[in-house]
Design a protein around this motif. Sequence first.
Motif: not given
Length: 527
Positions: A20, A24, A54, A56-57, A83-86, A111, A123, A153
Amino acid sequence: MTSLSPSMSVPVTIYDTTLRDGTQGTGISFSTLDKIRVAEKLDDFGVHYIEGGWPGSNPKDAAFFQEAAKRTWKNAKITAFGMTRRGKVKVEDDAQVQMLLDAQTPAVTIVGKTWPLHVTEVFQVSLEENLAMIADTVAYLKKHGREVLYDAEHFFDSFREDPEYSLKTVKAAKDAGADLVVLCETNGGALPEWVEEVTRKVIAHLGGPVGIHTHNDGGVGVANALAAVRAGANQVQGTINGYGERVGNCNLITVMPNLQLKMGFDLGLDLTRLRDLAFFVDELANVPHDIRAPYVGLAAFTHKGGLHVHAVQKLARTYEHVDPSLVGNERVITISDMSGQSNVLMKAEAMGVALTKGSPEVQKILATVKHMESEGFEFEAAEASFELLIRKQLGQQTRCFDLIEYHTTHRYHSGSSTETTEATVKIHVNGNDEYTVDEGDGPVNALDKALRKALLPHFPAIAQVRLEDYKVRIIDSGSGTAAKTRVLVVSSDGTRTWGTVGVSTNVIDASWQALVDSLEHYLFKQP
Ligand SMILES: CC(=O)SCCNC(=O)CCNC(=O)[C@H](O)C(C)(C)COP(=O)(O)OP(=O)(O)OC[C@H]1O[C@@H](n2cnc3c(N)ncnc32)[C@H](O)[C@@H]1OP(=O)(O)O
Ligand SMILES: CC(=O)C(=O)O
């Protein structure tokens, strides 16, 4: 699993994120098959967690998790990252979170944001909403039975500006049920003193150990991970060979021997396979080995200066920080060119071939390997070619046909913009001459098809063999088009994969060698 170290109060686990965070890194890319091979190698080596990607990536990562779910892992837990929910979205309606569950892994790492700067400026949600995003996501994944690791993070940059809020974020994760909070040195610029001090404070605040995830932007990614462990961190996250975003992550190939050999942690790892692991992953990533890599580089135990050589020949530890054999490396004294037997013995043993150190067979194999390596061969990810080499040197029959000739042509017609590639193969097999021709997408594909056509009547089993991957590396870039090329082929019969290698100044010849080794190895292994 790890055991308690005699000198430290908590055990340490190794969490690999090569598949992962490693991907990157600029220039690092693995196919799904590569990812499975790397994960199998890591599992075999004994790391405790493998972050597969990931879900969903991208489709490759999603396919990895589908494949991973079908396999049994001996040592490692496969982990999906997300990642956490949006902001302002219910966790159960967040597609990324759903994909984490769909990955069917026993553990999930999410994350989340620590740094108010990111929360409000990037955000653009409130600080309270960020805490809710963390807590909701952890609680939801826990409710669905996952082990949850929470990656905080930018923890160390954030702590400098707003320690109170930073602690609130990790407390939110812990209170929601996170099994481990991992402090991330995301921008890679902190120094070890700061990492140690902050880690100590967080452990005191949370009342339990944390993990550490560092980057190497200041050149101290490994030192920062060790500093956190000194403060009581009980998980180190990193990547093989330090691949990763920007200049990379904490290099596991360096940190693991430091923890086990220098700091007294029993990670339960057989470090004599460390160099093999480092080279294997480089080969699949198609990245040249770093000769100066600590512990595993070709130069790591190479002695050149006269004073050094003189002393080392009498007493190795005069210029060596550890015995090279502990990490699968070897001492090289450039003026006397001595090296190698242990590697050959280790690899042969892994293939079930017992050899005796110092025997004429080993000397002969070693001389052949050294000659071939000087010609550009690498066997780390081509274990099948290596096995054939050993078997041939031991006088065992592995050859299943004799080549008479092969020929390839490639035609491009500019008027119709069409291309045709054709190969003919003439071989002597089982007392017959076979002469076949086939077309392919390129010369290697055409050769592969023509060769199989010739062999199939004699060895029907090769219908099972598929060419899964093909990589070409220029190994002598100074020579322009006359440079040597190394071809690595990965084949599979649906249940097993194996790698083979060929080297030549001609890419077709190198490919042919690797193709022939692949089929011969398969047939040799048939009951
Ligand atoms: C520190 C790290 O290394 S974390 C890992 C980073 N790795 C990667 O980014 C590689 C994989 N990433 C991807 O494939 C894509 O970025 C995806 C699929 C995750 C998201 O793609 P997109 O939906 O197109 O969004 P994009 O990448 O442009 O922006 C990120 C979005 O995630 C949001 N986000 C970022 N971090 C988090 C987080 N921890 N929790 C919730 N949302 C987050 C951002 O606010 C932004 O949302 P917005 O589009 O509503 O403004
Ligand atoms: C999570 C992660 O990769 C980082 O913070 O660096």
